[in-house]
Design a protein around this motif. Structure first.
Motif, PDB file in Angstrom:
ATOM      1  N   GLY A 121       0.919  -0.960   0.066  1.00 33.76           N
ATOM      2  CA  GLY A 121      -0.176  -0.105   0.103  1.00 33.76           C
ATOM      3  C   GLY A 121       0.878   1.343   0.088  1.00 33.76           C
ATOM      4  N   ALA A 122       1.970   1.305   0.461  1.00 39.23           N
ATOM      5  CA  ALA A 122       3.068   2.379   0.558  1.00 39.23           C
ATOM      6  C   ALA A 122       3.687   2.671  -0.636  1.00 39.23           C
ATOM      7  CB  ALA A 122       3.856   2.277   1.741  1.00 39.23           C
ATOM      8  N   VAL A 123       4.137   1.411  -1.356  1.00 35.77           N
ATOM      9  CA  VAL A 123       5.048   1.616  -2.425  1.00 35.77           C
ATOM     10  C   VAL A 123       4.272   1.187  -3.813  1.00 35.77           C
ATOM     11  CG1 VAL A 123       7.176   1.072  -3.484  1.00 35.77           C
ATOM     12  CG2 VAL A 123       6.943   1.163  -0.972  1.00 35.77           C
ATOM     13  N   GLY A 124       4.266   2.100  -5.019  1.00 38.17           N
ATOM     14  CA  GLY A 124       3.920   1.629  -6.042  1.00 38.17           C
ATOM     15  C   GLY A 124       4.950   1.559  -6.972  1.00 38.17           C
ATOM     16  N   VAL A 125       4.780   0.479  -8.166  1.00 34.21           N
ATOM     17  CA  VAL A 125       5.924   0.298  -9.041  1.00 34.21           C
ATOM     18  C   VAL A 125       5.342   0.272 -10.380  1.00 34.21           C
ATOM     19  CG1 VAL A 125       7.866  -1.393  -9.734  1.00 34.21           C
ATOM     20  CG2 VAL A 125       7.242  -1.020  -7.336  1.00 34.21           C
ATOM     21  N   VAL A 126       6.122   1.188 -11.083  1.00 34.73           N
ATOM     22  CA  VAL A 126       5.710   1.222 -12.744  1.00 34.73           C
ATOM     23  C   VAL A 126       7.115   0.533 -13.399  1.00 34.73           C
ATOM     24  CG1 VAL A 126       5.129   2.358 -14.678  1.00 34.73           C
ATOM     25  CG2 VAL A 126       4.088   2.859 -12.535  1.00 34.73           C
ATOM     26  N   ALA A 127       6.977  -0.583 -13.856  1.00 40.31           N
ATOM     27  CA  ALA A 127       8.220  -1.531 -14.353  1.00 40.31           C
ATOM     28  C   ALA A 127       8.580  -0.850 -15.789  1.00 40.31           C
ATOM     29  CB  ALA A 127       8.106  -2.855 -14.202  1.00 40.31           C
ATOM     30  N   GLN A 128       9.752  -1.085 -16.195  1.00 39.17           N
ATOM     31  CA  GLN A 128      10.132  -0.914 -17.613  1.00 39.17           C
ATOM     32  C   GLN A 128       9.372  -1.526 -18.539  1.00 39.17           C
ATOM     33  OE1 GLN A 128      14.248  -1.581 -18.272  1.00 39.17           O
ATOM     34  NE2 GLN A 128      13.899  -0.810 -20.370  1.00 39.17           N
ATOM     35  N   GLU A 129       8.983  -2.876 -18.331  1.00 30.71           N
ATOM     36  CA  GLU A 129       8.289  -3.692 -18.919  1.00 30.71           C
ATOM     37  C   GLU A 129       6.875  -3.811 -18.570  1.00 30.71           C
ATOM     38  OE1 GLU A 129       7.855  -8.334 -20.831  1.00 30.71           O
ATOM     39  OE2 GLU A 129       9.682  -7.761 -19.672  1.00 30.71           O
ATOM     40  N   THR A 130       5.881  -3.189 -19.088  1.00 31.64           N
ATOM     41  CA  THR A 130       4.484  -3.294 -18.598  1.00 31.64           C
ATOM     42  C   THR A 130       3.810  -4.608 -18.969  1.00 31.64           C
ATOM     43  OG1 THR A 130       4.321  -1.014 -19.173  1.00 31.64           O
ATOM     44  CG2 THR A 130       2.272  -2.197 -18.715  1.00 31.64           C
ATOM     45  N   TYR A 131       3.250  -5.185 -17.664  1.00 26.58           N
ATOM     46  CA  TYR A 131       2.522  -6.533 -17.924  1.00 26.58           C
ATOM     47  C   TYR A 131       0.877  -6.076 -17.627  1.00 26.58           C
ATOM     48  CZ  TYR A 131       1.415 -11.300 -17.388  1.00 26.58           C
ATOM     49  OH  TYR A 131       0.971 -12.711 -17.796  1.00 26.58           O
ATOM     50  N   LEU A 132       0.381  -6.549 -18.661  1.00 26.59           N
ATOM     51  CA  LEU A 132      -1.242  -6.595 -18.603  1.00 26.59           C
ATOM     52  C   LEU A 132      -1.860  -7.788 -19.050  1.00 26.59           C
ATOM     53  CD1 LEU A 132      -1.723  -3.192 -21.038  1.00 26.59           C
ATOM     54  CD2 LEU A 132      -1.817  -3.449 -18.482  1.00 26.59           C
ATOM     55  N   ARG A 144      -4.136   2.950  -7.296  1.00 20.68           N
ATOM     56  CA  ARG A 144      -3.596   2.408  -6.154  1.00 20.68           C
ATOM     57  C   ARG A 144      -3.396   3.549  -4.858  1.00 20.68           C
ATOM     58  NH1 ARG A 144      -3.217  -2.557  -3.966  1.00 20.68           N
ATOM     59  NH2 ARG A 144      -1.743  -2.945  -2.374  1.00 20.68           N
ATOM     60  N   ASP A 145      -3.076   4.837  -5.519  1.00 22.02           N
ATOM     61  CA  ASP A 145      -2.815   5.739  -4.728  1.00 22.02           C
ATOM     62  C   ASP A 145      -1.591   5.538  -3.469  1.00 22.02           C
ATOM     63  OD1 ASP A 145      -2.843   8.609  -4.097  1.00 22.02           O
ATOM     64  OD2 ASP A 145      -4.433   8.172  -2.630  1.00 22.02           O
ATOM     65  N   PRO A 146      -0.370   5.198  -4.164  1.00 23.18           N
ATOM     66  CA  PRO A 146       0.601   5.141  -3.001  1.00 23.18           C
ATOM     67  C   PRO A 146       1.514   6.433  -2.801  1.00 23.18           C
ATOM     68  CG  PRO A 146       1.273   4.400  -5.386  1.00 23.18           C
ATOM     69  CD  PRO A 146       0.062   4.760  -5.390  1.00 23.18           C
ATOM     70  N   PRO A 147       1.855   6.587  -1.624  1.00 24.47           N
ATOM     71  CA  PRO A 147       2.696   7.653  -1.080  1.00 24.47           C
ATOM     72  C   PRO A 147       4.104   7.797  -1.965  1.00 24.47           C
ATOM     73  CG  PRO A 147       1.678   6.361   0.758  1.00 24.47           C
ATOM     74  CD  PRO A 147       1.546   5.493  -0.428  1.00 24.47           C
ATOM     75  N   ILE A 148       4.349   6.338  -2.100  1.00 26.47           N
ATOM     76  CA  ILE A 148       5.687   6.418  -2.791  1.00 26.47           C
ATOM     77  C   ILE A 148       5.653   5.604  -4.030  1.00 26.47           C
ATOM     78  CG2 ILE A 148       8.138   5.289  -2.533  1.00 26.47           C
ATOM     79  CD1 ILE A 148       7.513   5.143   0.697  1.00 26.47           C
ATOM     80  N   LEU A 149       6.316   6.365  -5.229  1.00 27.50           N
ATOM     81  CA  LEU A 149       6.006   5.709  -6.460  1.00 27.50           C
ATOM     82  C   LEU A 149       7.375   5.397  -6.977  1.00 27.50           C
ATOM     83  CD1 LEU A 149       3.966   5.219  -8.647  1.00 27.50           C
ATOM     84  CD2 LEU A 149       4.394   7.466  -9.461  1.00 27.50           C
ATOM     85  N   VAL A 150       7.958   4.300  -7.456  1.00 25.32           N
ATOM     86  CA  VAL A 150       9.056   3.850  -8.097  1.00 25.32           C
ATOM     87  C   VAL A 150       8.831   3.647  -9.479  1.00 25.32           C
ATOM     88  CG1 VAL A 150      10.919   2.041  -8.054  1.00 25.32           C
ATOM     89  CG2 VAL A 150       9.802   2.677  -5.902  1.00 25.32           C
TER      90      VAL A 150
END
Length: 608
Positions: free
Chosen positions: A440-451, A519-525
């Motif tokens: 809930g605190a950390v959201g990740v947007v990876a280089q390779e998007t998986y859908l 997801r509205d995470p306070p931290i975004l990677v």
């Protein structure tokens, strides 16, 4: 476990003997059925009743032959005939009931196994999946557990039914004539020895067959995915992939034949000998008496051979059960091997749940090595990383390929655990946090998007299943993808295709950003979210990233340095160490690693 269960287990151990797999104690297999012990006791009662009722028939036949027919007692004959019909009807009813209950129990056990393996694999760290083929994992869940279906659905029933018939038949045969009973059993030890030898051979072949089946599943999963088809067609490898598949399939076919044919001639010998036993009984009876001086009556002889023939089927099935179990033991071994895998990243016994997350991230003297993670690294990937990102601020991480940028980003959501030092969020070590709180605190947007192969709405709601349509639209607008989605015929109900191949790279990235925002995470990677995009698409995605980053602590792994000029702090990694840090202007003024990377970037843009 009940005394009956312990007795059955003892019989199974006798059938398997020393050939049983030491990795799979039978008592562990038996524990799988413990939640359904009352159902199994009910099945055992039905089977035992059916088996005992069926033993009445030989005695009815003896009464018909020795009493009713010779004495012309038609009333008794009718009564005995009706009794035989009642026995048949009772057996049929018992059989249908026990088949339903035992099949249901078996399927529940398989469901429990599948769920247990899937749940355990969900707890495994990223390291496990980087070293294991996806097809192998799929094969364990589908093929190995599926291969045990017959064992878990029929073993208990077969064991109880046949064991009851064998014991009851032997008692009835001994009551009729103990000498003929001894003659009937003289070959039994030899039959058990043959069955155990066959089972040992078949277990070895089963192990090879399941490995080959897993290899075949991996070929299918890799080569028939969208990515695999694209690669095969563009590289002109379709024919060679077909040959590879045909070779693997042919090897599997040979193993299937070997598995089915192993020991068939030896088992046929058992059947021939058992089928010949009535002839032996007739011969023994004829040699011990003649005419009116025969040692037993014709009715007794017919009843005895009827019991003996009835003993043939369950005896062969019990021996066959031992063979099948030894094959299934290998499948159980493969499943238990996965269930016994140690979880290297586990939730703490008393996890901490964060309240209101401010979003401060600190990496204190962090070191990390892939040694022991199955990656074969020799030197540490990260050393002495010490950096603090205040809440609501942004950090950019740059460096050459292989410098450790992505690895560093994996430590914050705890996809890997640090080898030394610590990673904290608002002062709490991520290793002390509950998984839900960390996610809930950390959201990740990876280089390779998986859908997933599902609708756009379903893919977005993967981040927040309870999200309303308005929330989906709000997240999509922040990610600058709403207008494009509304231009599609099905809008948010558009199916994205496997791995999202119906969308462009930039569109997929913006969907991934929308999913993270929802997801509205306070931290975004953000892990090089624009590295594979053209300049125009990169600008659109960067606008989405800027909108999504507003008010959040943002950690960006940068490939194109133009995207991180406004970061509050930039650190430069080289061979796993921080060699420079500062703002964009400060780093340019140093004229070091960062300046060289910026100049190279500029040359590449100018050349393009």
């Amino acid at each position: 476990m009940t005394n009956r269960s312990l007795t059955q287990l003892t019989v199974l151990e006798a059938l398997l003997g020393t050939a049983s797999n030491p990795r799979v104690p039978l008592r562990r297999v038996a524990r799988l059925f413990r939640p359904y012990r009352w159902n199994l006791l009910f099945v055992a009662a039905l089977v035992a009743a059916s088996s005992l009722v069926s033993l009445v028939n030989p005695f009815l036949i003896r009464a018909i032959i020795d009493v009713a027919l010779p004495q012309g007692r038609t009333g008794l004959l009718a009564l005995l005939a009706v009794a035989m019909i009642v026995v048949a009807a009772a057996n049929s009813s018992f059989g249908v009931s026990q088949t339903y209950v035992s099949t249901r129990v078996g399927q529940r056990v398989m469901h429990d196994l599948r769920t247990a393996v899937y749940t355990h694999l969900q707890r495994m760290s990223l390291a496990f999946f980087t070293r294991t083929r996806t097809g192998e994992v799929q094969s364990r869940i589908a093929n190995d557990i599926g291969g045990m279906q017959a064992t878990v659905t029929t073993t208990a029933t077969t064991l109880v039914s046949n064991l009851t018939v064998v014991v009851a038949s032997l008692i009835a045969m001994a009551a009729l004539d103990w000498r003929l009973t001894i003659a009937s059993l003289i070959m039994l030890p030899f039959f058990v020895w043959i069955s155990r030898r066959v089972g040992t051979e078949r277990r070895r072949i089963t192990r090879d067959r399941q490995k080959q089946l897993a290899a075949l599943s991996s070929i299918v999963q890799e080569s028939l995915s969208v990515s695999g088809i694209l690669l095969g067609h563009t590289m002109g490898r379709s024919a060679s992939l077909t040959r590879e598949f045909a070779a693997a399939s042919g090897k599997l076919s040979d193993l299937e034949v070997s598995s089915n044919m192993t020991g068939r001639w030896r088992q046929s010998l058992i059947q021939i000998v058992m089928s010949s036993m009535p002839a032996v009984i007739y011969l023994v009876t004829g040699l011990t008496g003649r005419g009116d001086h025969m040692a037993i009556s014709i009715g007794t002889l017919v009843a005895f051979t009827t019991l003996q023939q009835g003993l043939f089927r369950p005896s062969v099935q019990l021996l066959g059960l031992g063979v099948d179990l030894q094959s299934s033991i290998e499948l159980f071994g493969r499943i238990f091997e996965y269930l016994d895998l140690p979880v290297d990243i586990a939730e703490p016994a008393n996890p901490v749940t964060l309240g209101r997350v401010r979003g401060e991230v600190r990496l204190h003297d962090v070191g990390f090595s892939y040694d022991g993670q199955g990656m074969g690294a020799v030197r540490p990937t990260l050393r002495g990383i010490d950096v603090t990102v205040p809440a609501g601020r942004s950090l950019a991480i740059v460096g050459e390929t292989g410098s450790g940028k992505t690895t560093l980003s994996y430590l914050i959501p705890r996809l890997y655990d640090v080898t030394s030092g610590s990673v904290t969020i608002d002062g709490t070590d991520v290793r002390d946090l509950s998984f839900d709180s960390l996610a809930g605190a950390v959201g990740v947007v990876a280089q390779e998007t998986y859908l997933f192969h599902a609708s756009v709405a379903d893919n977005l709601r993967f981040a927040k299943p309870s999200a309303t349509d308005d929330e989906l639209v709000a997240a999509a607008k922040i990610a600058h993808i709403h207008d494009h989605l509304m231009s599609l015929p099905d809008g948010y109900d558009t199916v994205v295709g496997e791995r999202g191949y119906r969308f462009s790279g930039g569109e997929k990235q913006r969907l991934a950003i929308a999913r993270a925002v929802l997801r509205d995470p306070p931290i975004l990677v953000l892990d090089e979210a624009t590295s594979a995009l053209d300049t125009q698409t990169e600008q659109a995605v960067q606008e989405a990233i800027d909108a999504a980053s507003a008010g959040r602590t943002t950690i960006t792994i940068a490939h194109r340095l133009s995207t991180i000029r406004d970061a509050n702090e930039i650190i430069v990694l080289d061979r796993g160490e921080i060699v420079e840090r500062g703002s964009h202007a400060e780093l340019l003024a140093m004229g070091g690693h960062y300046a060289a990377l910026v100049n190279r970037d500029a040359d590449l843009v100018e050349a393009a």
